[in-house]
Write a protein that holds these residues in place. Structure first.
Motif, PDB file in Angstrom:
ATOM      1  N   GLN A 197       0.832  -1.214   0.000  1.00  0.00           N
ATOM      2  CA  GLN A 197       0.000   0.000   0.000  1.00  0.00           C
ATOM      3  C   GLN A 197       0.861   1.257   0.000  1.00  0.00           C
ATOM      4  O   GLN A 197       0.559   2.244  -0.669  1.00  0.00           O
ATOM      5  CB  GLN A 197      -0.924  -0.009   1.215  1.00  0.00           C
ATOM      6  N   ASN A 198       1.962   1.213   0.731  1.00  0.00           N
ATOM      7  CA  ASN A 198       2.847   2.373   0.792  1.00  0.00           C
ATOM      8  C   ASN A 198       3.689   2.507  -0.473  1.00  0.00           C
ATOM      9  O   ASN A 198       4.005   3.623  -0.899  1.00  0.00           O
ATOM     10  CB  ASN A 198       3.756   2.264   2.020  1.00  0.00           C
ATOM     11  N   LYS A 215       1.898   4.272  -3.380  1.00  0.00           N
ATOM     12  CA  LYS A 215       1.740   5.723  -3.294  1.00  0.00           C
ATOM     13  C   LYS A 215       2.711   6.435  -4.233  1.00  0.00           C
ATOM     14  O   LYS A 215       2.475   7.562  -4.643  1.00  0.00           O
ATOM     15  CB  LYS A 215       1.966   6.185  -1.849  1.00  0.00           C
ATOM     16  N   SER A 250       8.609   8.850  -0.408  1.00  0.00           N
ATOM     17  CA  SER A 250       8.190   8.179   0.831  1.00  0.00           C
ATOM     18  C   SER A 250       9.243   7.205   1.335  1.00  0.00           C
ATOM     19  O   SER A 250       8.932   6.263   2.051  1.00  0.00           O
ATOM     20  CB  SER A 250       6.870   7.449   0.602  1.00  0.00           C
ATOM     21  N   ASN A 307       9.575   6.705   5.208  1.00  0.00           N
ATOM     22  CA  ASN A 307       8.361   6.098   5.737  1.00  0.00           C
ATOM     23  C   ASN A 307       8.288   4.612   5.396  1.00  0.00           C
ATOM     24  O   ASN A 307       7.967   3.777   6.249  1.00  0.00           O
ATOM     25  CB  ASN A 307       7.138   6.840   5.181  1.00  0.00           C
ATOM     26  N   ILE A 308       8.595   4.261   4.135  1.00  0.00           N
ATOM     27  CA  ILE A 308       8.545   2.853   3.712  1.00  0.00           C
ATOM     28  C   ILE A 308       9.556   2.028   4.501  1.00  0.00           C
ATOM     29  O   ILE A 308       9.246   0.931   4.962  1.00  0.00           O
ATOM     30  CB  ILE A 308       8.808   2.728   2.193  1.00  0.00           C
ATOM     31  N   ILE A 367       8.341   1.279   7.933  1.00  0.00           N
ATOM     32  CA  ILE A 367       7.274   0.277   7.907  1.00  0.00           C
ATOM     33  C   ILE A 367       7.852  -1.112   7.674  1.00  0.00           C
ATOM     34  O   ILE A 367       7.450  -2.087   8.314  1.00  0.00           O
ATOM     35  CB  ILE A 367       6.238   0.638   6.816  1.00  0.00           C
TER      36      ILE A 367
END
Length: 833
Positions: free
Chosen positions: A291-292, A295, A328, A331-332, A335
């Motif tokens: 999902q990430n 993006k 991102s 952030n990735i 995660i």
């Protein structure tokens, strides 16, 4: 061209849509399909995205997406126009040309080592790439183009690999090729006798969401092993067509490429993308990471978001590099690390192991439904029976040594007969040229330079072919891997493993592909160390020199001498490996993991093809670098002409000839002596001329450095020219020793000249230049010193640094001088005692 390359208001017809999965579905739903005309309307203010007109609708695509669509422009179509288009409209021409270009299929061959991938490539394309039954034969992508049922197939043979992780250079190379080049079809070549291991790579290809066809190779072995395998059923389960093939015999190749066309044209109904289930917790983590990733759309144009998510969970460095620099990125990564910690906390194992176990679980489940082996407790695998001897701790080394001894004995003795035939042919050619060409520089060039130089080397072709026959047999049968296995313990003693021994054995053929094959060694330090010691293996280029010297001075001990010089190379490689491992490469040794493939009897066709491939390379070398080098060496040895010295000799010869004419023919002994004097005077002309030439001056410059080794200036010149290629040492000798300068005396050939060459001046005047000691020393120097320029270039390319190439030049040449100095000086003093 690509859609992204069209200018504003320019149009084109779509030829091919690349990409995969959701991206491909999305743009095809928007009308971007083969044969449709698309027009560029305008760029966005920042040049991205671009607005297009297709099927009456305006659509915008990012440039990265437009890069995945091939089109043909009206200008390109006109360049393809042929008379058959007379009377048709330009639009018809454009669409027909687009249709023609769309019938080009890019196919990549992917498979484990020993799966028969390169054999399949050769059969399909008619190519003659060498097939080896051990890991690392294919060290670069091989490319071929051929026609099949009206389609043009661009076939790429990628390196053999067990997976597409970023662990070894081969794995990374294969993965990058698939992602960056996006072949239309990937043929996954499987060894039908080892499906569980081979299908591991297949599961990774499934995750990549690309079009895959499985070539079930060596299908005859599967039947011989009394195994039933429902390949159609497993094809339905995996969404991949399976086609049985026997690449070594050419069976099933046509069916395979028929299937390629069906899959390319979307006519094969079983093709679909499936998800391998990695378990609830892993799948949950994959979904969160996906999902990430989605993006950032540019990440998933070329690569499946699911595949990238799985690789991130496996801590794959290349996957981490893919997301580095994206918006991102941070952030990735956070995660991913969180999900890895979560999975490892649940399963109490590394995430890589968990995913690998799930893959094998998936494979086991698929095989359980389709694969039935009829067990027979009495049946013993023939490979195991042979291995009881070839890898036995007592018999392994003796078997290997016996094989090497047989190889060298056969190379020398059996090769002597055709060698003599070729030698006689070269002499006959020289006689014909002697009688037909008028006296002058051109005559000398053709007889002494070209025929003498090239002919002096080409006579060793039979010996080289026999050597390659044995090396090919080692590779193709699978015995090469056993040699690496039995050498593993010894290689561990020097800080390497048995896998490093394979490039060394390959060096018996040619050091260039041997150095290239070091790419299969994962550890960089081990790879560099193997490169540095591989030149000590006696390549086929050195063989002509060995055969020449041994034939001249050790004919009764030929096999032993040849065997000894090859073994000496191995000993020196081990010696320097020990030194370098304790100095330059002091690192923890890599574990030895190497497959022992089943023994296979190579087909007569593949063996002949391999031999011819090597022979053609050798013959091309004769007509290329060796001929050019021979001409240069001849010119340097022929010019400048010393007319004053020549006139003095000619005057003396004329006097002797007149003395013969006025003799009453009753003094037979006197006439014989006069003729002998004339021959000596002629030899004096040649010797004086070559010493005064540019080549002679170079020899005089080198002589002080080489005389402590027992070498004269002629040997020095031969060694100097050998830096281009060791065969040129023989070519140089043929020219320098004037093998071809007249027909009667030189019928005895170069060997006779070497045996009878004497010093004309100095303290050794009247002594023979070549003694047994000097002959041995000369071969040792040839073994050790400067590898040829091609080898140095290969070391530079594979190490990516000039310092290792220069270091190889320095240390091999310096050690060659030191070793030869010790051998000659010690041996000379012992002989005088």
């Amino acid at each position: 061209m690509l859609l992204s390359e069209l200018d504003n208001k320019e149009s084109g017809v779509i030829v091919k849509v690349k990409g995969r999965g959701a991206f491909r579905r999305r743009i095809t739903e928007m009308g971007f399909v083969k044969g449709q005309t698309v027009i560029v309307i305008k760029d966005a203010p920042l040049k991205d995205p671009v607005e297009y007109l297709i099927m009456g609708y305006k659509v915008s695509l990012r440039r990265s997406e437009a890069d995945l669509i091939e089109v043909i422009t009206p200008k390109e179509a006109l360049n393809h126009t042929t008379p058959k288009y007379n009377g048709t409209t330009f639009e018809d021409i454009l669409k027909d040309t687009a249709k023609e270009k769309s019938r080009i299929i890019n196919v990549a061959l992917v498979g484990n080592p020993n799966s028969g991938k390169t054999s399949l490539f050769n059969q399909a394309s008619g190519s003659s790439e060498h097939v080896g039954n051990y890991s690392g034969v294919t060290v670069e992508a091989k490319i071929a183009k051929f026609k099949h049922n009206g389609y043009t197939i661009h076939l790429v043979d990628l390196p053999g690999t067990y997976s597409i992780s970023a662990y070894s250079p081969e794995e990374l190379y294969v993965r990058k090729h698939i992602i960056e080049n996006m072949p239309d079809i990937v043929i996954n070549v499987l060894d039908a006798t080892n499906l569980k291991r081979n299908l591991f790579l297949t599961t990774q290809l499934i995750d990549m969401d690309i079009k895959v066809i499985a070539a079930l190779n060596m299908y005859d072995d599967l039947i011989k092993n009394n195994i039933k395998f429902n390949f159609k059923e497993i094809g339905h389960l995996l969404g991949i067509p399976f086609v049985p093939t026997i690449a070594a015999k050419g069976t099933g190749i046509t069916d395979l490429f028929n299937k390629v066309i069906e899959v390319y044209e979307d006519q094969e109904t079983i093709v679909r993308h499936i998800h391998i289930n990695y378990g609830f917790n892993v799948e949950k983590s994959i979904s969160i990471i996906q999902q990430n990733i989605k993006k950032n759309k540019s990440l998933t144009d070329n690569i499946s978001s699911r595949f990238l998510a799985i690789k991130l969970l496996e801590r794959d460095q290349e996957a981490i590099n893919n997301i580095t620099g994206t918006i991102s990125n941070t952030n990735i990564k956070e995660i991913v690390y969180k999900e890895i910690a979560n999975i490892e906390g649940i399963y109490k194992d590394s995430s890589e192991t968990i995913i690998a176990d799930a893959r094998y679980g998936f494979i086991s489940g698929a095989l359980k439904e389709t694969y039935v082996e009829k067990t027979d407790t009495e049946r013993r695998n023939i490979s195991d029976i042979i291995d009881n001897f070839t890898t036995n701790k007592f018999f392994g080394f003796p078997v290997f040594m016996i094989f090497l001894g047989l190889m060298f004995y056969t190379t020398f003795t059996l090769g002597a007969y055709p060698k003599e035939w070729i030698e006689n042919g070269v002499k006959l050619l020289a006689k014909i040229a002697e009688s037909m060409i008028p006296t002058g520089d051109l005559k000398n060039l053709i007889i002494d330079g070209i025929i003498g130089g090239v002919g002096g080397v080409i006579v060793f072709l039979p010996n080289i072919l026999i050597l390659f026959l044995f090396i090919s047999f080692l590779e193709d049968t699978g015995y090469m891997a056993r040699v690496a296995f039995i050498m593993d313990k010894l290689m561990h003693k020097i800080g390497l493993h048995g896998k490093s021994f394979i490039p060394m054995i390959m060096g018996f053929g040619c050091a260039v592909p041997a150095i290239m094959s070091t790419r299969t060694i994962e550890n960089r330090g081990d790879r560099l160390l193997t490169m540095l010691i591989t030149p000590f293996m006696s390549c086929s280029a050195r063989l002509p020199v060995y055969v020449l010297i041994i034939s001249a001075f050790f004919p009764s001990k030929a096999a032993i001498m040849l065997f000894s010089i090859y073994i000496l190379g191995i000993i020196l490689a081990v010696f320097f490996a020990l030194i370098f491992k304790k100095t330059l490469f002091r690192k923890i040794e890599a574990p030895f993991v190497m497959e022992l493939p089943p023994y296979r009897l190579p087909t007569f066709r593949s063996t002949v093809k391999h031999m011819w491939n090597k022979a053609s390379q050798y013959l091309r070398k004769m007509g290329g670098v060796i001929m050019i080098s021979s001409i240069i060496i001849w010119a340097l040895g022929y010019y400048p002409r010393n007319s004053e010295s020549s006139q003095k000799y000619q005057a003396a010869i004329s006097g002797k000839q007149k003395a013969i004419q006025i003799n009453d023919h009753r003094n037979t002994l006197g006439i014989t002596n006069l003729k002998s004097d004339i021959e000596q005077l002629k030899s004096g002309i040649n010797a004086d001329q070559i010493r005064q030439s540019y080549l002679g001056r170079l020899g005089a410059f080198l002589e002080p450095v080489l005389s402590p080794l027992g070498f004269d200036w002629k040997m020095g010149i031969s060694l100097f020219t050998g830096i281009v290629g060791k065969e040129i040492v023989v070519s140089s000798m043929s020219i320098i020793y004037q093998e071809g300068d007249n027909t009667d005396e030189h019928a005895k050939g170069l060997i006779y000249k070497l045996q009878n060459e004497k010093y004309l001046t100095g303290e050794k005047s009247g002594q023979k230049v070549f003694t047994s000691l000097v002959a041995i020393n000369f071969m040792v120097f040839i073994l050790i010193y400067f590898p040829c320029i091609a080898v140095i270039a290969s070391i530079r390319k594979e190490s990516d640094k000039w310092k290792w190439a220069f270091f190889t030049v320095f240390y091999t040449t310096a050690f060659a001088w030191l070793a030869s100095f010790i051998i000659y000086q010690v041996g000379y003093r012992i002989l005088l005692i």
